[in-house]
Design an enzyme around this catalytic site. Structure first.
Site, PDB file in Angstrom:
ATOM      1  N   TYR A   1       1.082  -1.004  -0.051  1.00  0.00           N
ATOM      2  CA  TYR A   1      -0.039   0.480   0.040  1.00  0.00           C
ATOM      3  C   TYR A   1       0.995   1.266   0.407  1.00  0.00           C
ATOM      4  CZ  TYR A   1      -3.908   3.094   1.334  1.00  0.00           C
ATOM      5  OH  TYR A   1      -4.461   4.110   1.790  1.00  0.00           O
TER       6      TYR A   1
ATOM      7  N   LYS B   1       0.835   4.021  -3.126  1.00  0.00           N
ATOM      8  CA  LYS B   1       0.665   5.499  -2.617  1.00  0.00           C
ATOM      9  C   LYS B   1       1.571   6.293  -2.680  1.00  0.00           C
ATOM     10  CE  LYS B   1      -3.787   5.106  -1.538  1.00  0.00           C
ATOM     11  NZ  LYS B   1      -4.857   5.695  -2.291  1.00  0.00           N
TER      12      LYS B   1
END
Length: 253
Positions: free
Chosen positions: A154, A158
């Site tokens: 993640y 991002k």
């Protein structure tokens, strides 16, 4: 007196949480809004709410990581609501785990939705934007881009979205298209509630612990992100591009 024609906005991952709040806010700002999510029926409540308030909205079910499905969805939106000139790449999933436990499927799934999905959506709409000499793309990053234990996939996705944002800003600026990113901190959503449940703590205790570390002494709400999106997609934000704003309640993410 001339009036600006109603523009069409696309919001991915908009059936709930941040995406739903963004869709409602953009509709209130005067946009026709395509409400996208994996399950089209899950978008119905947001669409109904927008329409009840006098706006125009369309529910669209699409896997943003599927190239053909994205192209079909964008063409449907253009035919039904009008050519899209605003895109908010909000769709996201989490598959948290420490590196030694993380599977290749966990890695690929997160990359697929966040990075591949944002790329496919941006590529599909950029032609409408350049043709109109106006466009706004907002990518949802996260404070996790700076690193977060148990989120190698993640955090990487991002952080990647921030590089994607800056590169598109360079490429599309001369066509009247701005590209920016918002990196939320702790926002009260089903996703953060699920994290609390996985950790075995109540959501209220989880929020209280987070708020104790935030200078404004509260956790964020989806509407906080929707306000920031509203600025980035506005006519008045035409000289703001390639930026990442941390909406996290303080100067440190």
């Amino acid at each position: 007196m001339t009036t600006t024609p109603r523009r069409t906005a696309i919001v991915t991952g908009a059936a709930r949480g941040i995406g739903a709040a963004v869709a409602r806010r953009l509709a209130a700002d005067g946009f026709a809004v395509a409400v996208l999510d994996l399950d089209e029926s899950a978008c119905a409540a947001v669409v109904a709410e927008i329409e009840a308030a006098g706006g125009r909205a369309l529910a669209v079910g699409v896997d943003v990581a599927d190239e053909g499905a994205v192209q079909t969805a964008v063409e449907r939106i253009a035919d039904t609501l009008g050519e899209p000139t605003v895109l908010v790449n909000n769709a996201g999933i989490i598959r948290d785990n420490l590196l030694f436990k993380m599977t290749v499927d966990d890695w690929d799934a997160v990359m697929g939705v966040h990075l591949r999905g944002s790329f496919l959506m941006a590529r599909a709409v950029q032609g409408y934007m350049t043709h109109a000499s106006f466009g706004r793309i907002v990518n949802l990053s996260s404070t996790s881009a700076l690193g977060n234990r148990g989120q190698a996939n993640y955090a990487t996705a991002k952080a990647g979205l921030q590089g994607f944002t800056k590169t598109l800003a360079l490429e599309l600026g001369k066509f009247g298209v701005t590209v920016n990113a918002i990196a939320p901190g702790f926002i009260e959503t089903e996703m953060t509630a699920a994290t609390a449940a996985r950790m075995g703590v109540s959501f209220e205790d989880f929020k209280a612990a987070a708020a104790a570390e935030i200078p404004v002494a509260r956790t964020g709400r989806p509407e906080d992100i929707a306000h920031a999106v509203s600025y980035f997609v506005s006519e008045g934000a035409g000289f703001t591009s390639g930026q990442v704003i941390y909406v996290a309640g303080g100067p440190k993410a």
